[in-house]
Enzyme design. Structure first.
Site, mmCIF file in Angstrom:
data_model
loop_
_atom_site.group_PDB
_atom_site.id
_atom_site.type_symbol
_atom_site.label_atom_id
_atom_site.label_comp_id
_atom_site.label_asym_id
_atom_site.label_seq_id
_atom_site.Cartn_x
_atom_site.Cartn_y
_atom_site.Cartn_z
ATOM 1 C CE1 TYR A 71 -3.374 -2.671 0.242
ATOM 2 C CE2 TYR A 71 -3.808 -2.038 2.502
ATOM 3 C CZ TYR A 71 -4.107 -2.813 1.407
ATOM 4 O OH TYR A 71 -5.129 -3.724 1.470
ATOM 5 N N GLY A 222 -17.914 1.336 -4.680
ATOM 6 C CA GLY A 222 -16.996 2.330 -5.185
ATOM 7 C C GLY A 222 -17.046 2.362 -6.690
#
Length: 302
Positions: A71, A222
């Site tokens: 990440y 999303g």
């Protein structure tokens, strides 16, 4: 609902091995950048804001943070932001990370790690987080092949004390059964939300029967690859949200938590307002009629 007054403990708690966590946690994937996760054109997240959001999450009772060494965006790493914001770590804070995939410094995705490479990924997470052990490590996979060799490598690191507990991510029931012949599994992290298939629900229930935490990702709708729910916000969902005075995203989170006491939510955000809303969703109680209506959306698509 006054989101600012809600604490993550309102959602109840569950066990990850010998650790107890509140069922509303925090996902760190969106901390390094704004917009679509991992998108080439994503803008850098303001560093001070990301650190502030992490600290506020803990203030609101969040004690389960999901992260990974992959990440990151240019100049930002979720693990190092966590380290900067929260070290020295509180005793009750559980940080769960993932290994398996890898990314080059430029962000290019690399083939899944070999058993030999997994130790390097574990050590990288340890270094970035500034820890001498990892609370929970999930082996994330793609495909249906045997995971015995890779999970066995992580089990060896658990025996060596570098890892406290093991979990699985993006797996199927036969992977769980295979892993359990090697070492205990405390959690399964899979895509799940309104619109999930009957097979996904069966797997969620199976985990509950075995007292294994089920941790959905992408449970809030999303766009692009991060779209977890397969249904749109139709009139019925909008009406339920209005009745509770909350957003449809909060209804989706609440619905997820209603799927079983072993379900842990890890919504991610870099926005303080959205963080408060996510935590507040843990206190929402949906009626049987509302759950029935939301369940009926399961097989619809947009």
């Amino acid at each position: 609902m006054t989101s600012q007054m809600i604490n993550a403990a309102a959602a109840g708690a569950w066990e990850l091995g010998d650790r107890t966590v509140n069922r509303i946690g925090f996902g760190a994937m969106r901390l390094p950048q704004t917009g679509e996760a991992f998108a080439a054109d994503a803008a850098l997240r303001d560093r001070d804001q990301a650190i502030s959001v992490l600290r506020r999450a803990v203030e609101l009772g969040v004690n389960h943070i999901d992260t990974a060494a992959f990440y990151f965006s240019p100049l930002r790493s979720a693990n190092e932001l966590i380290n900067r914001a929260l070290a020295p770590y509180l005793d009750d804070l559980v940080i769960t990370t993932k290994v398996g995939p890898g990314r080059s410094p430029s962000g290019q995705w690399l083939p899944h790690a070999t058993p030999e490479q997994l130790r390097g990924q574990v050590e990288e997470n340890l270094r970035q987080l500034g820890r001498d052990h990892l609370d929970v490590v999930n082996l994330r996979i793609v495909g249906t092949d045997s995971i015995a060799e890779r999970f066995g490598a992580l089990a060896e690191l658990r025996e060596a004390g570098l890892i406290r507990h093991l979990g699985l991510s993006n797996v199927r029931p036969h992977h769980l059964a295979e892993a359990q012949t090697i070492a205990p599994v405390v959690c399964v992290q899979n895509m799940y939300g309104i619109g999930a298939s009957p097979e996904q629900k069966e797997f969620l229930d199976l985990c509950g029967e075995q007292h294994i935490a089920f941790v959905p990702f992408y449970s809030i709708a999303g766009t692009g690859r991060t779209a977890g729910a397969t249904t749109g916000d139709n009139d019925e969902m909008l009406a339920i949200a209005r009745a509770h005075g909350v957003s449809t995203a909060q209804i989706r989170l609440a619905w997820t938590l209603h799927q079983g006491p072993h379900v842990l939510a890890i919504p991610g955000t870099g926005d303080p307002g959205h963080l408060a809303q996510n935590v507040a969703a843990g206190s929402l109680r949906l009626s049987e009629d509302e759950l029935t209506a939301l369940n009926s959306l399961r097989h619809e698509t947009v």
